[in-house]
Design a protein around this motif. Structure first.
Motif, PDB file in Angstrom:
ATOM      1  N   TYR A   3       6.981  -0.477  -1.780  1.00  0.00           N
ATOM      2  CA  TYR A   3       6.532   0.777  -1.165  1.00  0.00           C
ATOM      3  C   TYR A   3       5.674   0.439   0.044  1.00  0.00           C
ATOM      4  CZ  TYR A   3       4.477   5.444  -0.841  1.00  0.00           C
ATOM      5  OH  TYR A   3       4.083   6.681  -0.412  1.00  0.00           O
ATOM      6  N   CYS A  29      -4.598   7.776   0.113  1.00  0.00           N
ATOM      7  CA  CYS A  29      -4.243   6.818  -0.950  1.00  0.00           C
ATOM      8  C   CYS A  29      -3.945   7.490  -2.291  1.00  0.00           C
ATOM      9  CB  CYS A  29      -5.260   5.689  -1.063  1.00  0.00           C
ATOM     10  SG  CYS A  29      -6.833   6.146  -1.695  1.00  0.00           S
ATOM     11  N   GLN A  31      -1.375   8.949  -2.998  1.00  0.00           N
ATOM     12  CA  GLN A  31       0.046   8.673  -3.299  1.00  0.00           C
ATOM     13  C   GLN A  31       0.224   7.422  -4.177  1.00  0.00           C
ATOM     14  OE1 GLN A  31       2.022   7.393   0.603  1.00  0.00           O
ATOM     15  NE2 GLN A  31      -0.011   7.996   1.244  1.00  0.00           N
ATOM     16  N   LEU A  32      -0.826   6.582  -4.278  1.00  0.00           N
ATOM     17  CA  LEU A  32      -0.740   5.411  -5.175  1.00  0.00           C
ATOM     18  C   LEU A  32      -1.226   5.748  -6.589  1.00  0.00           C
ATOM     19  CD1 LEU A  32      -1.965   2.373  -3.017  1.00  0.00           C
ATOM     20  CD2 LEU A  32       0.362   3.116  -3.483  1.00  0.00           C
ATOM     21  N   LEU A  72      -0.526   0.947   3.033  1.00  0.00           N
ATOM     22  CA  LEU A  72      -0.180   0.807   1.619  1.00  0.00           C
ATOM     23  C   LEU A  72       1.011  -0.126   1.536  1.00  0.00           C
ATOM     24  CD1 LEU A  72      -0.335   4.578   0.529  1.00  0.00           C
ATOM     25  CD2 LEU A  72      -2.188   2.913   0.631  1.00  0.00           C
ATOM     26  N   GLY A  75       1.287  -1.783  -4.402  1.00  0.00           N
ATOM     27  CA  GLY A  75       0.179  -1.012  -4.979  1.00  0.00           C
ATOM     28  C   GLY A  75      -1.158  -1.366  -4.367  1.00  0.00           C
ATOM     29  N   ILE A  77      -3.956  -1.133  -1.197  1.00  0.00           N
ATOM     30  CA  ILE A  77      -4.379  -0.422   0.021  1.00  0.00           C
ATOM     31  C   ILE A  77      -5.215  -1.371   0.878  1.00  0.00           C
ATOM     32  CG2 ILE A  77      -6.368   0.631  -1.202  1.00  0.00           C
ATOM     33  CD1 ILE A  77      -5.992   3.007   0.841  1.00  0.00           C
ATOM     34  N   LYS A 138      -6.380  -3.603  -4.797  1.00  0.00           N
ATOM     35  CA  LYS A 138      -5.157  -3.342  -5.572  1.00  0.00           C
ATOM     36  C   LYS A 138      -5.428  -2.184  -6.511  1.00  0.00           C
ATOM     37  CE  LYS A 138      -1.372  -5.139  -8.043  1.00  0.00           C
ATOM     38  NZ  LYS A 138      -0.436  -4.143  -7.497  1.00  0.00           N
ATOM     39  N   SER A 142      -0.930   1.702 -10.144  1.00  0.00           N
ATOM     40  CA  SER A 142      -0.324   2.480  -9.069  1.00  0.00           C
ATOM     41  C   SER A 142       1.113   2.847  -9.426  1.00  0.00           C
ATOM     42  CB  SER A 142      -0.339   1.692  -7.767  1.00  0.00           C
ATOM     43  OG  SER A 142       0.487   0.575  -7.870  1.00  0.00           O
ATOM     44  N   CYS A 144       4.302   4.503  -7.325  1.00  0.00           N
ATOM     45  CA  CYS A 144       4.796   5.064  -6.070  1.00  0.00           C
ATOM     46  C   CYS A 144       6.297   4.821  -6.002  1.00  0.00           C
ATOM     47  CB  CYS A 144       4.076   4.422  -4.890  1.00  0.00           C
ATOM     48  SG  CYS A 144       3.883   2.656  -5.033  1.00  0.00           S
TER      49      CYS A 144
END
Lengths: 148, 102
Positions: A3, A29, A31-32, A72, A75, A77, A138, A142, A144
């Motif tokens: 991702y 973030c 979305q994770l 991102l 997993g 950021i 990390k 996560s 996604c």
């Protein structure tokens, strides 16, 4: 395929933008699927990095810009906070707990320590043309979607 | 940032509502200093139950107030910190000078 996503925003180095920067990164973030603790850690680290720019980067009144980038990857950021200010003279010293170059202003000198504690990795690059702080974390659970 | 206060049983109770960062630090400092100057209490309790965010700037604000009140022998206590604020307090050793009370 891993991702992958990013966002970038530039704003003036004013303290009123600290809250905006925190919310901006937190919203991106989500979305994770981070935990509340992870989000709070990230928001605090962003706040510390942006505060450093607001307080130290542009000391002569003419406030410049702060560029905030979030990437991102899988997993993880990665957050980059960049200014074009005067730079940090001694990075090692600045990273020491309780060190502040402005002791008369009741500053805790714990900004970098907080960033290092709340993120997995913190790198600082600085010269007389500006400072870049790059930090990553990390997200443990996560989730996604895989994108092409 | 909104700051509410009341005096009860010789104690000044201060409730910090909102976010404590560089942007709100100056207002927080001056408001607390105005409240702390009144001589009608013997200890101070800072209630953080309504504080939604704090970074290390908040630690600087609190340590600054501690230094001012230390000279007057008036202790400051912290109550109801969020889990997150607690993490920062433990990291910085703030509880050694401003103990947590329930």
């Amino acid at each position: 395929m891993k991702y992958s996503n990013f966002m970038e925003v530039t704003f003036k180095a004013l303290s009123i933008n600290e809250g905006f920067a925190r919310v901006c990164v937190a919203s991106f973030c989500v979305q994770l699927n981070p935990s509340v603790d992870e989000i709070t850690d990230i928001k605090t680290a962003v706040s510390e990095a942006v505060t450093n720019c607001v307080v130290h980067a542009y000391p002569n009144g003419n406030k410049g810009d702060i560029k905030l980038r979030c990437e991102l990857e899988g997993g993880t950021i990665t957050i980059t906070v960049q200014d074009k200010g005067v730079g940090i003279k001694d990075i090692e010293k600045a990273r020491e707990p309780f060190y502040t170059s402005k002791p008369s202003e009741e500053r805790s000198g714990m900004g970098f320590t907080v960033m290092e504690s709340f993120m997995d990795n913190v790198e600082v690059f600085s010269n007389s043309f500006g400072t870049t702080i790059k930090m990553s974390k990390k997200i443990l659970n996560s989730s996604c979607e895989v994108v092409g | 940032m909104q700051i509410k206060s009341r005096v009860h049983n010789n104690t000044l109770y201060v409730l910090l509502c909102g976010e404590l960062d560089e942007h709100t630090a100056s207002y927080t400092k001056s408001t607390l200093d105005e409240l702390f100057v009144k001589p009608n209490f013997q200890k101070i309790v800072i209630d953080l139950s309504e504080l939604s965010f704090m970074d290390s700037t908040g630690i600087g604000v609190l340590i600054g107030r501690y230094k001012k009140m230390k000279g007057k022998n008036i202790p400051i206590f912290i109550c109801n910190p969020s889990q997150h604020a607690e993490k920062i307090f433990k990291m910085t050793g703030l509880y050694e000078i401003m103990p947590k009370i329930v």
